[in-house]
Design a protein around this motif. Sequence first.
Motif, mmCIF file in Angstrom:
data_model
loop_
_atom_site.group_PDB
_atom_site.id
_atom_site.type_symbol
_atom_site.label_atom_id
_atom_site.label_comp_id
_atom_site.label_asym_id
_atom_site.label_seq_id
_atom_site.Cartn_x
_atom_site.Cartn_y
_atom_site.Cartn_z
ATOM 1 N N MET A 186 12.814 8.119 9.953
ATOM 2 C CA MET A 186 11.963 8.109 11.143
ATOM 3 C C MET A 186 10.661 7.388 10.835
ATOM 4 O O MET A 186 10.139 7.494 9.737
ATOM 5 C CB MET A 186 11.669 9.549 11.582
ATOM 6 N N LYS A 187 10.159 6.669 11.808
ATOM 7 C CA LYS A 187 8.913 5.943 11.591
ATOM 8 C C LYS A 187 7.729 6.898 11.666
ATOM 9 O O LYS A 187 7.701 7.816 12.470
ATOM 10 C CB LYS A 187 8.762 4.824 12.623
ATOM 11 N N LYS A 188 6.761 6.615 10.803
ATOM 12 C CA LYS A 188 5.625 7.508 10.678
ATOM 13 C C LYS A 188 4.362 6.725 10.993
ATOM 14 O O LYS A 188 4.247 5.552 10.630
ATOM 15 C CB LYS A 188 5.586 8.009 9.226
ATOM 16 N N LYS A 189 3.407 7.358 11.690
ATOM 17 C CA LYS A 189 2.152 6.677 11.991
ATOM 18 C C LYS A 189 1.020 7.365 11.232
ATOM 19 O O LYS A 189 0.878 8.583 11.300
ATOM 20 C CB LYS A 189 1.875 6.722 13.497
ATOM 21 N N ILE A 190 0.249 6.586 10.479
ATOM 22 C CA ILE A 190 -0.853 7.161 9.705
ATOM 23 C C ILE A 190 -2.098 6.300 9.852
ATOM 24 O O ILE A 190 -2.035 5.184 10.379
ATOM 25 C CB ILE A 190 -0.500 7.292 8.200
ATOM 26 N N LEU A 191 -3.230 6.839 9.370
ATOM 27 C CA LEU A 191 -4.471 6.076 9.376
ATOM 28 C C LEU A 191 -4.680 5.528 7.965
ATOM 29 O O LEU A 191 -4.612 6.285 6.992
ATOM 30 C CB LEU A 191 -5.639 6.991 9.770
ATOM 31 N N MET A 192 -4.917 4.232 7.879
ATOM 32 C CA MET A 192 -4.969 3.632 6.545
ATOM 33 C C MET A 192 -5.905 2.423 6.543
ATOM 34 O O MET A 192 -6.099 1.776 7.564
ATOM 35 C CB MET A 192 -3.562 3.176 6.164
ATOM 36 N N SER A 193 -6.452 2.098 5.357
ATOM 37 C CA SER A 193 -7.262 0.891 5.244
ATOM 38 C C SER A 193 -6.343 -0.315 5.049
ATOM 39 O O SER A 193 -5.197 -0.175 4.615
ATOM 40 C CB SER A 193 -8.206 0.991 4.044
ATOM 41 N N GLY A 194 -6.849 -1.489 5.350
ATOM 42 C CA GLY A 194 -6.064 -2.713 5.181
ATOM 43 C C GLY A 194 -5.610 -2.903 3.748
ATOM 44 O O GLY A 194 -4.475 -3.306 3.484
ATOM 45 N N ASN A 195 -6.505 -2.612 2.807
ATOM 46 C CA ASN A 195 -6.158 -2.765 1.393
ATOM 47 C C ASN A 195 -4.981 -1.874 1.016
ATOM 48 O O ASN A 195 -4.021 -2.309 0.382
ATOM 49 C CB ASN A 195 -7.366 -2.421 0.508
ATOM 50 N N GLU A 196 -5.056 -0.598 1.412
ATOM 51 C CA GLU A 196 -3.976 0.323 1.067
ATOM 52 C C GLU A 196 -2.685 -0.043 1.788
ATOM 53 O O GLU A 196 -1.590 0.099 1.242
ATOM 54 C CB GLU A 196 -4.383 1.757 1.395
ATOM 55 N N ALA A 197 -2.839 -0.528 3.019
ATOM 56 C CA ALA A 197 -1.649 -0.893 3.802
ATOM 57 C C ALA A 197 -0.862 -2.001 3.101
ATOM 58 O O ALA A 197 0.375 -1.999 3.101
ATOM 59 C CB ALA A 197 -2.059 -1.345 5.206
ATOM 60 N N MET A 198 -1.575 -2.940 2.484
ATOM 61 C CA MET A 198 -0.873 -4.023 1.779
ATOM 62 C C MET A 198 -0.145 -3.489 0.553
ATOM 63 O O MET A 198 0.956 -3.931 0.226
ATOM 64 C CB MET A 198 -1.864 -5.131 1.411
ATOM 65 N N GLY A 199 -0.764 -2.506 -0.125
ATOM 66 C CA GLY A 199 -0.098 -1.877 -1.273
ATOM 67 C C GLY A 199 1.144 -1.129 -0.840
ATOM 68 O O GLY A 199 2.216 -1.260 -1.442
ATOM 69 N N GLU A 200 1.009 -0.360 0.243
ATOM 70 C CA GLU A 200 2.145 0.411 0.746
ATOM 71 C C GLU A 200 3.278 -0.521 1.191
ATOM 72 O O GLU A 200 4.456 -0.269 0.915
ATOM 73 C CB GLU A 200 1.691 1.320 1.902
#
Lengths: 242, 354
Positions: free
Chosen positions: B1-15
């Motif tokens: 299932m798709k999950k929605k979270i709050l994240m910084s751009g830097n962390e989003a690229m890592g994820e």
Amino acid sequence: MAKTYKRPESLYDVATHYCAGCGHGILHRIVAEVIDELAVREKTIAVAPVGCAVIAYDYWKFDCAESAHGRALAVATAIKRVGPDKVVFTYQGDGDLAAIGTAETIHAANRGENLTVIFVNNAVYGMTGGQMAPTTLLSQKTATTPLGRDAKLAGYPLRISEMLALLDGVYSAERTSLSNPKEVLNTKRAIKQAFENQIQNKGFSIVEVLSMCPTYWDKTPQESVRWIEEVMSQYFKLGKLK
Amino acid sequence: MKKKILMSGNEAMGEAAIAAGCRFYAGYPITPQNELTAYMAQELPRRGGIFIQSESELAAINMVFGASASGVRSMTSSSSPGISLKQEGISYISGAQLPAVIINVMRAGPGLGNIWPAQSDYFQATKGGGHGDYRLIVLAPASVQESYDLTMLAFSLSDRYRIASMILSDGLLGQMMEPLELCDPDRPVEKIDKPWALTGASGRKPNIVQSLYIRLGDVEKHNLALQKNYRRIASKEVRFEGKFLDDAKLVVVAYGSMSRIAGAVVEELRKQGKKIGLFRPVTLWPFPTEELEELSKKVKKFLAIEMSYGQMVEDVRLAVGKGVKVDFYGRSGGGVPTEKQIEREILKALNSKR
């Protein structure tokens, strides 16, 4: 009659491009013999340096990566980390390992990367035309020390293996030479040990090999081996450093 | 299932990298991208990957070279001064046709500059920062979601074309937090065959990863093969976004976080009935040259806005036809063009005689 001396499987049957009296040919063969004896050819990955041995993959029959000048140990670090079951080694000259790649060398050693390092010290940059290397001896003439290396201007020959031996991350460090058959056999023993260390997950092992460069020492091959024994190995002492 | 979270751009690229199957990361501390390195240090080892804090940017990019040569999806990240240091390795990676993902969270320069956002590495990213005739795929996200999506895309494109891809983010995008929809964690990771990888010569001839071709003529042949690949990419992988282009009298061209600010101004002016459009290149290389050329057949005024003193605008000028006016507005050095400044520049360009 039994065949007691044959070409190692890990060595292609081709002529090398090395100069007469150069140590690389002997050392390539030693590496190939050791890889065969340990039966690891099919999982060996070599990292070739920038320098005379850059096309070592034309002679060795196993996987090989080139690396940028001095970066061999950064490249090898990653190859080994993503493939811990592989046998990974670097084959580097003095300029590569002890000048432009000093940081990569020290930090790979300090991290204790489980690698085998074959460090060819011939006290000169061969491929580019005989310039001063970090290991060039004092008063040794090169293209860039035409009056001989002067410590006041160019510092001292760098004993990087002794420096590395101080690091907790280093499992073994040894200096050998190619100056006579006995020393060639001793070099083979040391290199085999350095590979066995890796296979047994012991950690970072370096073998520094004093090697001849008659072309840029301006000597005959015979004078070159004598120079290693009488001059070079007086400063770069042979033996186990760690 | 798709999950929605709050994240910084830097962390989003890592994820995104981990979700895309990246299993090797090496990095060196530099602001404003440190959250990404810390994220990888925390997440990658426990999800089956290798994290190394390298001794230098040079070591980091050469570690990526080694991991990629082994067939493993690999990434490094940095910010402008660090990216300059990586150029040697990027050139070697390009010469050896290795896939790799490099993230540049741009800050102001030249030199040490400062840690504030900028877009002044456009030339370096798109025109080749290192030596030799090579190209990188350059992707410019404009949101945290896109930082995630384009990082995943970068791994796919890199593997498919055996080319390095660069994500051109900036200090603004890297630091800001936005809602992010993650991809389905159970979806299978794309697998691309890598028969060239160094895995040990078992049951095959030895593989060599090299960029040296010592015989005369061989580098030229190698370069022609690279160029063919680049042409293939240029014909297939152009991405851009257009807004209000149908009846626009003036089109603003902006990418990355600059397009977010400019886009807000364009929308506001549209509400006032001004016929302004927005053209946002998503791939900076390959640049949407043909699309802009086509657009310039009906739109005669363009305004490029950048956090630089005029880099992307050169590609806009090369793309548009004769007799088309391309104005430029930019700030760089940490200064971000404000909505007010952008509005003023748009109206000035719109009302100019030609």
